[in-house]
Design an enzyme around this catalytic site. Structure first.
Site, mmCIF file in Angstrom:
data_model
loop_
_atom_site.group_PDB
_atom_site.id
_atom_site.type_symbol
_atom_site.label_atom_id
_atom_site.label_comp_id
_atom_site.label_asym_id
_atom_site.label_seq_id
_atom_site.Cartn_x
_atom_site.Cartn_y
_atom_site.Cartn_z
ATOM 1 N N GLU A 1 0.835 -1.214 0.000
ATOM 2 C CA GLU A 1 0.000 0.000 0.000
ATOM 3 C C GLU A 1 0.863 1.254 0.000
ATOM 4 O OE1 GLU A 1 -2.899 1.049 -0.396
ATOM 5 O OE2 GLU A 1 -4.363 -0.506 0.064
ATOM 6 N N ASN B 1 -10.286 4.874 1.353
ATOM 7 C CA ASN B 1 -9.192 4.764 0.390
ATOM 8 C C ASN B 1 -9.211 5.943 -0.569
ATOM 9 O OD1 ASN B 1 -7.368 2.432 0.537
ATOM 10 N ND2 ASN B 1 -9.261 1.229 0.556
ATOM 11 N N ASP C 1 -9.615 1.069 -4.568
ATOM 12 C CA ASP C 1 -8.594 1.106 -3.523
ATOM 13 C C ASP C 1 -7.799 2.394 -3.713
ATOM 14 O OD1 ASP C 1 -6.560 0.459 -1.576
ATOM 15 O OD2 ASP C 1 -7.066 -1.639 -1.828
#
Length: 291
Positions: free
Chosen positions: A9, A149, A197
């Site tokens: 991430e 997100n 995301d």
């Protein structure tokens, strides 16, 4: 690159170092890669790392499970702010340095057990916070989001944000003086490829959004939610992206293998990898935290 991330991430490009930095939430580590030489380094973190940003005077600002910390590679993690001291069952998630040099962080009900295994969620309690260079924390939204997100600020003072399980991407008006967010509108809802995301912006204020949960792609959207492009990927759970390279024309994408079975991973080796897409577009420089 076969990064082996459980949940890769928050990938960012350091122009000063010509290198990538990103976190592996489940693996409890921060990683660095020099794409030119292939030199790779990793540092363990004391808790689940959720986001990372550059600092003006060197080093990084890092979101852990509950705390936002200041950190330099090889050094300790120094607590800088705790956005939600009253919600111990929440955790931090998306975090990014804003154009004004503040660090924005969002929260969610924790979906992780202490050992990193999945934990069921039963409420929407996520919000967005702004952490000023002096450490002042300001709540910018109600606590009403599921899995928070995507954070991106356009050149005309608008702000992209997403709620993953809702499968929605939002656009707010953004006041750069105060950080205030107003006039939220849903610009993407029910897009059929996976769920939203992490994202990044290109130089034309277009949003490049990773489509996680079998989306296997990065979608490029305009500010009115029109689909402009769809890049197919070999990993089914892409998680975050950034433009890097000397001219910011390579799109780098992290991915996850969280909850995937050994049988699936044996036949899908790209899961949890770091991917590069050459000449996808042109990005913008990463802001630096002024604290």
């Amino acid at each position: 690159m076969a990064a082996g991330d459980i949940v890769g991430e928050s990938i960012i490009w350091s122009a000063d170092e010509q290198a990538l930095y990103w976190v592996d939430i489940g693996g409890r580590r921060i990683q660095r890669l020099d794409p030119e030489t292939g030199a790779h380094a990793a540092w363990q973190t004391p808790d689940f790392p959720t986001s990372i940003g550059l600092r003006k005077d060197g080093g990084f600002i890092v979101g852990l499970r509950r705390e936002v910390c200041l950190w330099r590679p090889g050094g300790s993690f120094e607590t800088f702010a705790v956005p939600e001291p009253d919600l111990p069952d929440n955790r931090l998630n998306e975090g990014r340095v804003a154009p004004d040099g503040a660090f924005w962080i969002s929260t969610m009900q924790s979906n992780l057990n202490p050992d990193g295994s999945p934990r069921a969620m039963d409420r929407k309690s996520g919000a967005i916070y702004r952490i000023a260079p002096d450490g002042t924390v300001t709540q910018l939204t109600p606590r009403e989001y599921g899995i928070t997100n995507t954070m991106a600020w356009t050149s005309d003072n608008r702000f992209f944000f997403a709620d993953t399980p809702a499968n929605e991407i939002y656009l707010f008006d953004y006041d750069p003086a105060s950080g205030a967010l107003t006039n939220r509108k849903t610009i993407v809802s029910g897009f059929e490829r996976g769920l939203p995301d992490g994202s990044c912006l290109d130089a034309e204020d277009r949003l490049w959004n990773c489509r996680v949960v079998n989306g296997a792609s990065v979608a490029r959207f305009s500010t009115d939610g029109a689909l402009l492009d769809l890049i197919e990927l070999p990993a089914s759970w892409p998680t975050s992206c950034t433009f890097g390279g000397p001219d910011l024309t390579t799109l780098y994408v992290t991915s996850a293998r969280f909850t995937m079975t050994p049988e699936h991973l044996a036949t899908h080796p790209a899961e949890g990898s770091l991917m590069a897409v050459e000449h996808a577009g042109r990005g913008i420089a990463e802001p630096k935290f002024l604290g």
